[in-house]
Design an enzyme around this catalytic site. Structure first.
Site, mmCIF file in Angstrom:
data_model
loop_
_atom_site.group_PDB
_atom_site.id
_atom_site.type_symbol
_atom_site.label_atom_id
_atom_site.label_comp_id
_atom_site.label_asym_id
_atom_site.label_seq_id
_atom_site.Cartn_x
_atom_site.Cartn_y
_atom_site.Cartn_z
ATOM 1 N N GLY A 138 0.807 -1.214 0.000
ATOM 2 C CA GLY A 138 0.000 0.000 0.000
ATOM 3 C C GLY A 138 0.840 1.264 0.000
ATOM 4 O O GLY A 138 0.442 2.297 -0.554
ATOM 5 N N ASN A 139 2.034 1.196 0.595
ATOM 6 C CA ASN A 139 2.912 2.361 0.626
ATOM 7 C C ASN A 139 3.414 2.728 -0.765
ATOM 8 O O ASN A 139 3.799 3.870 -1.004
ATOM 9 C CB ASN A 139 4.104 2.097 1.557
ATOM 10 C CG ASN A 139 3.717 2.239 3.015
ATOM 11 O OD1 ASN A 139 3.234 3.278 3.454
ATOM 12 N ND2 ASN A 139 3.908 1.179 3.781
ATOM 13 N N LYS A 184 -0.755 -5.160 13.333
ATOM 14 C CA LYS A 184 -0.674 -4.690 11.957
ATOM 15 C C LYS A 184 -0.661 -3.165 11.900
ATOM 16 O O LYS A 184 -1.622 -2.518 12.307
ATOM 17 C CB LYS A 184 -1.865 -5.222 11.160
ATOM 18 C CG LYS A 184 -1.950 -4.726 9.729
ATOM 19 C CD LYS A 184 -0.838 -5.276 8.883
ATOM 20 C CE LYS A 184 -0.996 -4.869 7.416
ATOM 21 N NZ LYS A 184 0.144 -5.308 6.599
ATOM 22 N N LYS A 204 -1.279 -8.775 3.739
ATOM 23 C CA LYS A 204 -1.446 -9.080 2.310
ATOM 24 C C LYS A 204 -0.431 -10.098 1.806
ATOM 25 O O LYS A 204 -0.696 -10.825 0.853
ATOM 26 C CB LYS A 204 -1.410 -7.803 1.476
ATOM 27 C CG LYS A 204 -0.076 -7.109 1.333
ATOM 28 C CD LYS A 204 0.577 -7.352 -0.016
ATOM 29 C CE LYS A 204 1.857 -6.584 -0.215
ATOM 30 N NZ LYS A 204 2.747 -6.343 0.886
ATOM 31 N N LYS A 218 7.308 -11.239 5.165
ATOM 32 C CA LYS A 218 7.470 -11.571 3.748
ATOM 33 C C LYS A 218 8.253 -12.872 3.573
ATOM 34 O O LYS A 218 7.875 -13.733 2.771
ATOM 35 C CB LYS A 218 8.168 -10.418 3.024
ATOM 36 C CG LYS A 218 7.300 -9.179 2.843
ATOM 37 C CD LYS A 218 8.082 -8.024 2.267
ATOM 38 C CE LYS A 218 7.180 -6.866 1.887
ATOM 39 N NZ LYS A 218 6.335 -6.369 2.986
#
Length: 314
Positions: free
Chosen positions: A10-11, A127, A211, A273
């Site tokens: 999103g960043n 989060k 995500k 990740k």
């Protein structure tokens, strides 16, 4: 045509200067990279984060709560950002493809993701959402609104919300059908709209799913051949931010797990990740990369990024 799932943060879309949910310039840049991947002969499946955007909307919803009889909940804010970001990306992708004479069907799909309402994450919000704030602002918002706030990657403080693990992507069959019909699909935005089953009916629950874990789950479920998680750096590194920093190019799952146990990636963004990629490869994923958005084509060509694979090849 092989599929490649590209998970965009999103960043990478957020307008840091104005605080608006989306920067037109960044949307154009992101879409140009996706088009490059398509022109290399891959069918992109796009997932995207919504950390800054959903935090903005949640703040707006809480600020205006007195205007509404029923409060706007966090799961609804996730749905809003899915629609908003999906609309911007699909519109720009269509424009760029048509400029090249390519009439490609594109679908932005609002996606439900099932979670466990008893997930321990609901007792320990972790989060980060919304914009970065100072320690002083964090203390003020804690006192005034009761926000749970914590540090995020040594860049400042952000609001923290529950982030349960995804269990099932409700629209997985629909996404597969679209891929089978050669659609470029944008889905699972913000990790998906968090829901749980109650009396056989899906109910929304207040959370934001990571995500990267949802992207991994989607890639496993649909057996997508390639998975790329985009971040702000070209490579995963050991001793990041120190004079001993060492970029990793190609590592096995066992090596990645060892580095995680040694604390190289921490529990924050990069650690999540790497953990998602390990899970994907363990469950039959063909190729898994972590790299920056501008290096996605090079990564697929084996010339950039960090690739995590099952065994070390000589």
């Amino acid at each position: 045509m092989e599929s490649v799932l590209i998970a965009i943060g999103g960043n990478a879309l957020y307008d840091k200067k104005t605080g608006n949910n989306l920067s037109p310039a960044m949307v154009t840049e992101v879409c140009s990279r996706i088009v490059e991947v398509y022109l290399q002969g891959y069918l992109p499946v796009i997932t995207f984060g919504n950390g800054p955007q959903v935090g903005n909307l949640l703040d707006m919803a809480e600020t205006s709560a007195r205007l509404f009889e029923t409060p706007v909940t966090l799961d609804v804010c996730v749905s809003w950002t899915q629609g908003e970001i999906g609309y911007w990306l699909s519109r720009e992708l269509t424009r760029q493809l048509l400029a090249r004479g390519i009439n490609k069907p594109i679908m932005a799909l609002n996606t439900l993701v099932e979670v466990n309402p008893d997930d321990p994450a609901f007792q320990k919000p972790s989060k980060p959402v919304g914009k970065f704030i100072s320690a002083e602002e964090a203390q003020q918002l804690y006192e005034e609104r009761g926000w749970i706030i914590g540090p995020d990657a040594n860049r400042g403080y952000r609001r923290l919300v529950p982030s349960p693990r995804p269990l099932r992507i409700v629209e997985a069959e629909a996404i597969q059908a679209l891929i089978d019909n050669h659609f470029m699909v944008l889905c699972c935005g913000g990790g998906g709209i968090p829901v749980y089953l109650k009396d056989g009916v899906f109910q929304g629950i207040e959370a934001v799913i990571d995500k990267d874990f949802t992207s991994c789950l989607l890639a496993k479920t649909l057996q997508i051949e390639n998975l790329i998680i985009c971040t702000e750096v070209e490579n995963v590194c050991l001793n990041f931010g120190t004079p001993q920093q060492q970029a990793l190019r190609r590592i096995s799952v066992a090596e990645a797990e060892g580095y995680m146990e040694e604390g190289h990636f921490g529990a924050g963004s990069m650690g999540l990740k790497v953990a998602a990629m390990i899970d994907y490869v363990r469950h039959g994923g063909k190729r898994a990369f972590i790299t920056s958005l501008d290096k996605v084509v090079d990564a697929l060509a084996g010339q950039a990024g960090t690739e995590i694979h099952e065994t070390v090849s000589v």
